[in-house]
Scaffold this active site. Structure first.
Site, PDB file in Angstrom:
ATOM      1  N   SER A 163      21.020  -5.437   0.336  1.00 57.00           N
ATOM      2  CA  SER A 163      20.317  -6.640  -0.138  1.00 57.00           C
ATOM      3  C   SER A 163      19.433  -6.321  -1.355  1.00 57.00           C
ATOM      4  O   SER A 163      19.275  -7.162  -2.247  1.00 57.00           O
ATOM      5  CB  SER A 163      19.510  -7.287   0.988  1.00 57.00           C
ATOM      6  OG  SER A 163      18.403  -6.498   1.335  1.00 57.00           O
ATOM      7  N   ASN A 164      18.877  -5.121  -1.405  1.00 60.21           N
ATOM      8  CA  ASN A 164      18.115  -4.742  -2.612  1.00 60.21           C
ATOM      9  C   ASN A 164      19.051  -4.548  -3.799  1.00 60.21           C
ATOM     10  O   ASN A 164      18.699  -4.896  -4.933  1.00 60.21           O
ATOM     11  CB  ASN A 164      17.295  -3.484  -2.358  1.00 60.21           C
ATOM     12  CG  ASN A 164      15.993  -3.803  -1.651  1.00 60.21           C
ATOM     13  OD1 ASN A 164      15.087  -4.380  -2.249  1.00 60.21           O
ATOM     14  ND2 ASN A 164      15.920  -3.486  -0.368  1.00 60.21           N
ATOM     15  N   ARG A 197      24.199  19.891   2.307  1.00 62.02           N
ATOM     16  CA  ARG A 197      23.477  18.987   1.403  1.00 62.02           C
ATOM     17  C   ARG A 197      23.639  19.375  -0.067  1.00 62.02           C
ATOM     18  O   ARG A 197      23.761  18.522  -0.934  1.00 62.02           O
ATOM     19  CB  ARG A 197      21.992  18.960   1.755  1.00 62.02           C
ATOM     20  CG  ARG A 197      21.710  18.250   3.042  1.00 62.02           C
ATOM     21  CD  ARG A 197      20.223  18.004   3.258  1.00 62.02           C
ATOM     22  NE  ARG A 197      20.000  17.528   4.611  1.00 62.02           N
ATOM     23  CZ  ARG A 197      20.175  16.267   5.009  1.00 62.02           C
ATOM     24  NH1 ARG A 197      20.560  15.351   4.146  1.00 62.02           N
ATOM     25  NH2 ARG A 197      19.960  15.917   6.249  1.00 62.02           N
ATOM     26  N   MET A 246      20.637   6.381   2.825  1.00 63.02           N
ATOM     27  CA  MET A 246      20.083   7.037   4.014  1.00 63.02           C
ATOM     28  C   MET A 246      20.404   8.536   4.085  1.00 63.02           C
ATOM     29  O   MET A 246      20.763   9.047   5.125  1.00 63.02           O
ATOM     30  CB  MET A 246      20.607   6.328   5.276  1.00 63.02           C
ATOM     31  CG  MET A 246      20.233   4.862   5.341  1.00 63.02           C
ATOM     32  SD  MET A 246      18.443   4.578   5.244  1.00 63.02           S
ATOM     33  CE  MET A 246      17.962   5.113   6.889  1.00 63.02           C
ATOM     34  N   ARG A 247      20.292   9.191   2.949  1.00 59.14           N
ATOM     35  CA  ARG A 247      20.480  10.645   2.922  1.00 59.14           C
ATOM     36  C   ARG A 247      19.254  11.276   2.300  1.00 59.14           C
ATOM     37  O   ARG A 247      18.750  10.793   1.284  1.00 59.14           O
ATOM     38  CB  ARG A 247      21.683  11.040   2.054  1.00 59.14           C
ATOM     39  CG  ARG A 247      23.009  10.538   2.527  1.00 59.14           C
ATOM     40  CD  ARG A 247      23.470  11.148   3.809  1.00 59.14           C
ATOM     41  NE  ARG A 247      23.545  12.607   3.787  1.00 59.14           N
ATOM     42  CZ  ARG A 247      23.656  13.354   4.890  1.00 59.14           C
ATOM     43  NH1 ARG A 247      23.667  12.790   6.073  1.00 59.14           N
ATOM     44  NH2 ARG A 247      23.749  14.667   4.801  1.00 59.14           N
ATOM     45  N   HIS A 276      10.708   1.658  -0.600  1.00 59.43           N
ATOM     46  CA  HIS A 276      10.355   2.040   0.773  1.00 59.43           C
ATOM     47  C   HIS A 276       9.625   0.863   1.429  1.00 59.43           C
ATOM     48  O   HIS A 276       8.728   0.270   0.818  1.00 59.43           O
ATOM     49  CB  HIS A 276       9.458   3.283   0.749  1.00 59.43           C
ATOM     50  CG  HIS A 276       9.082   3.729   2.118  1.00 59.43           C
ATOM     51  ND1 HIS A 276       9.946   4.411   2.941  1.00 59.43           N
ATOM     52  CD2 HIS A 276       7.930   3.557   2.828  1.00 59.43           C
ATOM     53  CE1 HIS A 276       9.354   4.657   4.099  1.00 59.43           C
ATOM     54  NE2 HIS A 276       8.129   4.157   4.048  1.00 59.43           N
ATOM     55  N   LEU A 328       9.433  13.763   0.928  1.00 54.14           N
ATOM     56  CA  LEU A 328       9.890  12.454   1.401  1.00 54.14           C
ATOM     57  C   LEU A 328       8.837  11.355   1.187  1.00 54.14           C
ATOM     58  O   LEU A 328       7.695  11.499   1.626  1.00 54.14           O
ATOM     59  CB  LEU A 328      10.241  12.551   2.900  1.00 54.14           C
ATOM     60  CG  LEU A 328      10.757  11.264   3.534  1.00 54.14           C
ATOM     61  CD1 LEU A 328      12.155  10.929   3.028  1.00 54.14           C
ATOM     62  CD2 LEU A 328      10.743  11.368   5.053  1.00 54.14           C
ATOM     63  N   ASP A 329       9.263  10.273   0.530  1.00 58.16           N
ATOM     64  CA  ASP A 329       8.431   9.068   0.349  1.00 58.16           C
ATOM     65  C   ASP A 329       7.054   9.402  -0.238  1.00 58.16           C
ATOM     66  O   ASP A 329       6.031   8.852   0.181  1.00 58.16           O
ATOM     67  CB  ASP A 329       8.262   8.327   1.695  1.00 58.16           C
ATOM     68  CG  ASP A 329       9.592   7.898   2.284  1.00 58.16           C
ATOM     69  OD1 ASP A 329      10.522   7.635   1.506  1.00 58.16           O
ATOM     70  OD2 ASP A 329       9.702   7.828   3.517  1.00 58.16           O
TER      71      ASP A 329
HETATM   72  C1  GRF Z   1      15.160  -1.588   2.753  1.00 55.21           C
HETATM   73  O1  GRF Z   1      14.221  -2.023   3.688  1.00 55.21           O
HETATM   74  C2  GRF Z   1      14.581  -0.485   1.888  1.00 55.21           C
HETATM   75  O2  GRF Z   1      13.224  -0.619   1.682  1.00 55.21           O
HETATM   76  C3  GRF Z   1      14.863   0.738   2.723  1.00 55.21           C
HETATM   77  O3  GRF Z   1      16.120   0.513   3.293  1.00 55.21           O
HETATM   78  C4  GRF Z   1      16.346  -0.889   3.408  1.00 55.21           C
HETATM   79  C5  GRF Z   1      17.624  -1.173   2.704  1.00 55.21           C
HETATM   80  O4  GRF Z   1      18.014  -2.507   2.847  1.00 55.21           O
HETATM   81  N1  GRF Z   1      14.800   1.922   1.905  1.00 55.21           N
HETATM   82  P1  GRF Z   1      19.186  -3.087   1.939  1.00 55.21           P
HETATM   83  O5  GRF Z   1      20.410  -2.198   2.185  1.00 55.21           O
HETATM   84  O6  GRF Z   1      18.749  -3.037   0.520  1.00 55.21           O
HETATM   85  O7  GRF Z   1      19.416  -4.490   2.430  1.00 55.21           O
END
Ligand code: GRF
Length: 217
Positions: free
Chosen positions: A16-17, A68, A93-94, A112, A147-148
């Site tokens: 979605s982003n 990795r 998600m890596r 984030h 991280l973050d």
């Molecule tokens: C979002 O909440 C973003 O902040 C986090 O992972 C999620 C990804 O959502 N890092 P999408 O795949 O962009 O819908």
């Protein structure tokens, strides 16, 4: 297209982003263009979103690599082949290796779902509710090996309401994410961003703040 900042977006899921970035880039005059979407998951819905927008996609499945380092080397090569000048992590998600983060230092950003430095890591909305915070939100930051933890570029705050559960809070934060990620890319593409140690300086900061306070709906 020639003058626009070339952006590669890395995803693992629904995207979605990514969609928010694609929609922003489709607007006339937006100073960036998505040149490639790369996913480490073959069935990621975000790949479909990219194809629908006419953007080239690529799957690099991390499970096909010895570790990795090998995966990140392939990722790095694939991104460089696109000519991308900025890499946006959008639900990727890596964990990236320090070598990758350093190679793309200042050109690699992440979104984030919390107001960093609070709630690094996973399950941010549940943890925010459990912690009883009244204000929660999201952050776009430069990626460093930790991280973050990198310099913060843009943040948006949302209220935590008494009736909230994890899902309702996540939805409120996600709507804010979709506003600030395109804004962050725009600020970089306009050349208004300078990293100064742990901080980010914005040229013409007032205008940026106005945009945040009065986000376009
Ligand atoms: C979002 O909440 C973003 O902040 C986090 O992972 C999620 C990804 O959502 N890092 P999408 O795949 O962009 O819908």
């Amino acid at each position: 297209m020639a003058d626009e900042l070339k952006v590669a977006v890395l995803i693992s899921g629904r995207g979605s982003n990514l969609q928010a970035l694609l929609d922003a880039c489709a607007k006339p005059g937006f100073p960036a263009a998505v040149v490639r979407v790369i996913s480490n998951v073959a069935g990621a819905y975000g790949l479909e979103r990219a194809s629908r927008a006419g953007i080239a996609t690529e799957v690099i499945d991390h499970r096909g690599f010895a570790g990795r380092e090998a995966f990140d080397t392939a990722l790095d090569k694939a991104i460089r082949a696109t000519g991308a000048q900025l890499v946006c992590l959008a639900g990727f998600m890596r964990l990236l290796t320090p070598g990758f983060a350093e190679a793309w230092s200042g050109r690699l950003i992440n979104i984030h779902p919390s107001l960093l430095p609070c709630f690094k890591g996973l399950h941010t909305h549940r943890r925010a509710i459990e912690a009883g915070v009244r204000i929660h939100g999201c952050t776009v930051h430069f990626v460093t090996p930790d991280l973050d933890d990198g310099p913060i570029l843009v943040q948006a705050a949302v209220p935590v309401l008494g009736a909230d559960d994890e899902d309702s809070l996540a939805a409120r934060v996600l709507a804010a994410e979709h506003r600030i990620y395109p804004l962050a890319v725009k600020l970089i593409a306009e050349g208004r961003v300078t990293i100064d140690g742990r901080s980010v300086r914005l040229a013409r900061e007032t205008a940026a703040s106005d945009a945040l306070l009065n986000p376009p709906e």
